[in-house]
Design a protein around this motif. Structure first.
Motif, PDB file in Angstrom:
ATOM      1  N   ARG A  35       7.577  17.488   0.919  1.00 26.60           N
ATOM      2  CA  ARG A  35       6.667  16.230   0.860  1.00 26.60           C
ATOM      3  C   ARG A  35       6.711  15.662  -0.625  1.00 26.60           C
ATOM      4  N   THR A  36       7.103  14.538  -1.135  1.00 21.07           N
ATOM      5  CA  THR A  36       7.037  14.005  -2.451  1.00 21.07           C
ATOM      6  C   THR A  36       6.442  12.792  -2.199  1.00 21.07           C
ATOM      7  N   TYR A  37       5.830  12.298  -3.339  1.00 20.38           N
ATOM      8  CA  TYR A  37       5.072  10.913  -3.554  1.00 20.38           C
ATOM      9  C   TYR A  37       6.445   9.745  -3.164  1.00 20.38           C
ATOM     10  N   GLU A  38       7.539   9.999  -3.776  1.00 16.68           N
ATOM     11  CA  GLU A  38       8.576   9.127  -3.679  1.00 16.68           C
ATOM     12  C   GLU A  38       8.972   9.105  -2.182  1.00 16.68           C
ATOM     13  N   ASP A  78       0.823  -1.200   0.003  1.00 12.52           N
ATOM     14  CA  ASP A  78       0.041  -0.031   0.165  1.00 12.52           C
ATOM     15  C   ASP A  78       0.873   1.381  -0.122  1.00 12.52           C
ATOM     16  N   ALA A  79       2.098   1.290   0.268  1.00 12.66           N
ATOM     17  CA  ALA A  79       2.855   2.313   0.322  1.00 12.66           C
ATOM     18  C   ALA A  79       2.957   3.441  -0.648  1.00 12.66           C
ATOM     19  N   ASP A  80       2.860   3.019  -1.799  1.00 10.12           N
ATOM     20  CA  ASP A  80       2.946   4.100  -2.938  1.00 10.12           C
ATOM     21  C   ASP A  80       1.471   4.781  -2.740  1.00 10.12           C
ATOM     22  N   ALA A 129       8.381   5.804   0.394  1.00  8.78           N
ATOM     23  CA  ALA A 129       9.650   5.071   0.955  1.00  8.78           C
ATOM     24  C   ALA A 129       9.539   5.026   2.589  1.00  8.78           C
ATOM     25  N   ALA A 130       9.011   6.232   3.190  1.00  9.23           N
ATOM     26  CA  ALA A 130       8.946   6.057   4.560  1.00  9.23           C
ATOM     27  C   ALA A 130       7.838   5.326   5.034  1.00  9.23           C
ATOM     28  N   TRP A 131       6.600   4.997   4.251  1.00 13.76           N
ATOM     29  CA  TRP A 131       5.562   4.207   4.544  1.00 13.76           C
ATOM     30  C   TRP A 131       6.099   2.947   4.336  1.00 13.76           C
ATOM     31  N   ARG A 132       7.037   2.566   3.410  1.00 14.43           N
ATOM     32  CA  ARG A 132       7.507   1.201   3.197  1.00 14.43           C
ATOM     33  C   ARG A 132       8.359   0.982   4.426  1.00 14.43           C
ATOM     34  N   ARG A 133       9.363   1.788   4.982  1.00 16.41           N
ATOM     35  CA  ARG A 133      10.084   1.376   6.053  1.00 16.41           C
ATOM     36  C   ARG A 133       9.202   1.218   7.295  1.00 16.41           C
ATOM     37  N   ASP A 134       8.351   2.097   7.498  1.00 15.51           N
ATOM     38  CA  ASP A 134       7.510   1.839   8.868  1.00 15.51           C
ATOM     39  C   ASP A 134       6.681   0.639   8.747  1.00 15.51           C
ATOM     40  N   LEU A 135       6.114   0.230   7.540  1.00 17.00           N
ATOM     41  CA  LEU A 135       5.344  -1.077   7.514  1.00 17.00           C
ATOM     42  C   LEU A 135       6.279  -2.355   7.519  1.00 17.00           C
ATOM     43  N   ALA A 136       7.347  -2.119   7.139  1.00 17.04           N
ATOM     44  CA  ALA A 136       8.342  -3.343   7.198  1.00 17.04           C
ATOM     45  C   ALA A 136       8.727  -3.565   8.510  1.00 17.04           C
TER      46      ALA A 136
END
Length: 182
Positions: A40-43, A12-14, A47-54
């Protein structure tokens, strides 16, 4: 269209990055300088959401609201920030803090924020958390009114450091999370 709230997944990160950036920029325009909005950029957000979720922080819970398979909102809660000037009450009552609540600007005022708060409130209650804090930029009158409409009570203020700039933030509490009833 039906909205479903569920725990967020790395995939869901993107979409979460898009919702966060669009909502942050729309909601805070005129409240923070342009350089903060443009930082704040989409990229970077994805990336921050990916880190938090992982690798979630202990006690953290991240959820998304989806409609027609598309992420239209997100929420993140976790332990209260250590700089909240509320140590006595925090030590006496199990407390969490809403770290993020964002809804796609085109889908606001449809009850999605309320659904997200209801979801994480039930999750937190299941974890034995009975009190919830949320900090919101003091300049963000619409967000403050939203939290107040759900029964949050203003308990103080603090400073929020963002892009080397400090912004006043109002801190609200729901003192009895199970009574929220969302």
């Amino acid at each position: 269209m039906t909205v479903i709230v569920r725990p967020a997944q790395v995939g869901d990160a993107d979409a979460m990055g898009r919702v966060f950036v669009d909502s942050f920029q729309a909601g805070h325009r005129g409240q923070v300088p342009e350089n903060v909005l443009q930082s704040r950029t989409y990229e970077s957000s994805a990336a921050a959401w990916r880190r938090d979720l992982a690798a979630p922080t202990p006690g953290e819970y991240i959820s998304v609201a989806s409609s027609g398979g598309e992420v239209v909102g997100l929420a993140m809660v976790g332990p209260p920030h250590p700089w909240v000037d509320d140590d006595t009450a925090r030590s006496e009552v199990p407390t969490a803090e809403c770290w993020a609540l964002y809804v796609d600007p085109s889908r606001q005022r449809e009850g999605i924020g309320r659904l997200l708060i209801g979801d994480f409130s039930r999750h937190l209650a299941g974890e034995g958390i009975s009190r919830l804090l949320v900090g919101v930029l003091t300049a963000n009158a619409p967000a403050r009114a939203f939290y107040e409409s759900l029964g949050a009570v203003l308990i103080g203020s603090r400073s929020n450091l963002d892009e080397d700039q400090t912004f006043p933030e109002s801190v609200y509490v729901w003192p009895d999370l199970p009574a929220l009833g969302l």
